[in-house]
Design an enzyme around this catalytic site. Sequence first.
Site, PDB file in Angstrom:
ATOM      1  CE  LYS A 112      36.913 -65.507  91.939  1.00 26.70           C
ATOM      2  NZ  LYS A 112      36.783 -64.587  90.833  1.00 26.70           N
ATOM      3  CE  LYS A 141      20.167 -69.184  91.205  1.00 34.29           C
ATOM      4  NZ  LYS A 141      20.661 -69.912  90.568  1.00 34.29           N
TER       5      LYS A 141
END
Length: 276
Positions: free
Chosen positions: A78, A167
């Site tokens: 990916k 994050k």
Amino acid sequence: MTLTPPPNITGHTRVYGMIADPIAHVRAPMVFNPVFEERGIDAVMVPLHITPDILEPAMQSLASVPNFGGVCVSIPHKMKLAAICDELGLAARLTSAVNAVRFDQGKLIGDNFDGKGFVAGLLGEGIALTGKKLVMIGAGGAARAIAAAIAETDAASLTITNRTLAKADEIVAMLAGLENTPDCNTIALADLDQVLADADIIINTTSLGLHEGDDLPCDLAAAKTEAVVADIIMIPAVTDWMKVAEARGLRVHAGRHMLDYQRDLMGLFLNMWNEE
Ligand code: ATR
């Protein structure tokens, strides 16, 4: 094991691939080939065992084959494939990952449909986003894709919380450069109750709920009764968190919708079929 009959392949058939390494576990051919058959589409999807060392030359070669339409992408390709694509959609840029790549006159056009599938799943199940206040728990790969898709909707706001708050801040910083997005911000998990009472849709994108005995992503005691509680975990189909929500009388939205709705979006992107 029951084998499906082979599709009626002729010289006119358009070919798609599903690339992964290992390859035996992939499900996309069993997802797409029955749709081709049902809808009378002259196409076939075949598994292609592409190892990382041949990814780039294999993709460049396949992209130059006129009747090869593109590929669905699984582990471990990916991110590496995203890096060699000629063009990427917003979600693919934000996640640095693709799960579908269209071949267009030798070019590789990639995108990531996890988030778009999630948003399409909400809309498809009758959960409107217009003007809604969204709270998302988690800030990993799936959260990035979902945040990118939410950024393209007309929701009022998206508040992200995560065990590692930095994050969540990173996702909001990435969305900050975009125009016309919902109001995006973050909040510490410990302060979540401050926004929960006002939230219309509460989304779990963490892995909490995958395993028996996991903590709940958050306490739902403060949520209003009209709130929708959406999980992206597919197995179990109903997580403990969803059970808590149901017990409180809240509407729940299961993880499988994200995958179900992704199929149709990927098919459109890969030019397998037209919008119906
Ligand atoms: P995915 O690609 O499926 O999103 P990921 O990128 O590994 O997987 O992200 C997992 C998410 O679940 C993260 O938000 C992670 O929180 P951290 O960023 O703090 O690691 C969250 N998560 C996983 N285990 C958790 C736990 N025990 N408690 C709270 N959050 C957890």
